[in-house]
Design an enzyme around this catalytic site. Sequence first.
Site, PDB file in Angstrom:
ATOM      1  CD  GLU A 144       2.790  83.884-104.554  1.00 55.35           C
ATOM      2  OE1 GLU A 144       3.844  84.541-104.469  1.00 55.35           O
ATOM      3  OE2 GLU A 144       2.684  82.853-105.247  1.00 55.35           O
ATOM      4  CD  GLU A 261       1.062  81.877-109.313  1.00 51.66           C
ATOM      5  OE1 GLU A 261       0.385  82.903-109.130  1.00 51.66           O
ATOM      6  OE2 GLU A 261       2.303  81.851-109.152  1.00 51.66           O
TER       7      GLU A 261
END
Length: 363
Positions: A144, A261
């Site tokens: 991220e 994810e």
Amino acid sequence: MGSLNFQMGVCILVLLISFSCNLVDSQTEALGSCFPPQCGSKQQNFPECHQSFLNTKDQIRRNFTRQTYLPNRIRYPKTIWDQLNTFFKDTGANIIFGLNALSGKTIQADGSATGAWDSANSEYLMRYTVKKNYTMYAWELGNELSGSGVGTRVSASQYAFDTRTLANIVQEIYEGVEIKPRIIAPGGFFDANWFKEFIDKTPEILDIITHHIYNLGPGVDQHLVEKILDPSYLDGEADTFRQLENILKTSITSASAWVGEAGGAYNSGHNLVTNAFVFSFWYLDQLGMSSVYDTKTYCRQTLIGGNYGLLNTTTFEPNPDYYSALLWHRLMGRKVLSTNFTGTKKIRSYAHCAKESMGITVY
């Protein structure tokens, strides 16, 4: 739609698993080797490997005022890595491990992380893995940090440079190994401009490009059920899949798209919603939608952990989405077919060639 070779996976919160628990073994084994577990995820950007200790996951405190990460390092014995690999071998799983992409970087006042990646700790983990003859499906760089990032970010240009470094290290450490681990990045939220630049600068080294999905918003949202049952809201994520598919098609890269994810609602989901029957309306729609847009693998957050796990964190008994995943695994083949439905938007239709027999599976 042609052959899309679609499969599913799960993200594993390593420290929550009892590796001696036969129930966890049996539930994971039932999903089969087509479910590649991904280790790392939310807290992987500060791991540190030592000769006597291995940090598989660091606890991170996020300072929202300064938008910086403050790592609170916790070291675990290397036996954790050994136990993990025994667990994965026993269950027939393919392993993906997320590496610390912020090592060596400086966090600037504006939230950007600058400087080249320091790969020393990651190299140690890889060399130990090769020495122990553990098989890795892939190594993934970072978590991220794409686009505006979560807490901090890395530019697409620098990320491409760091990914090339990872690819070179894998080639060197795995020299003589017939099947080398794949290179995966960036494991972040989709930003069209960032992803296009990154893909264009890694055409020959990147095997898989991953993005994360938490399109329902925070787990504390009291309107999650309404969102899950609103087809117009669910349709919004199709644009992400569509844009990424177009970027890959117009690039010279051979990389394939994965959802690396996805837990639907971030910050561990919502008890009695993301671990309840209603959540399968979101999950199964995501599986069908992503496969239509040439996504090759969909990794669910998580096998165990938070309120969105496939297994109950206390009893290890399956939550409803486990059975959705199991049915998909057993019934849906990898050739995705084009479908359309005329009528109410509240009815979705997806079709694949059947997995174990002649014919078509429709749901």
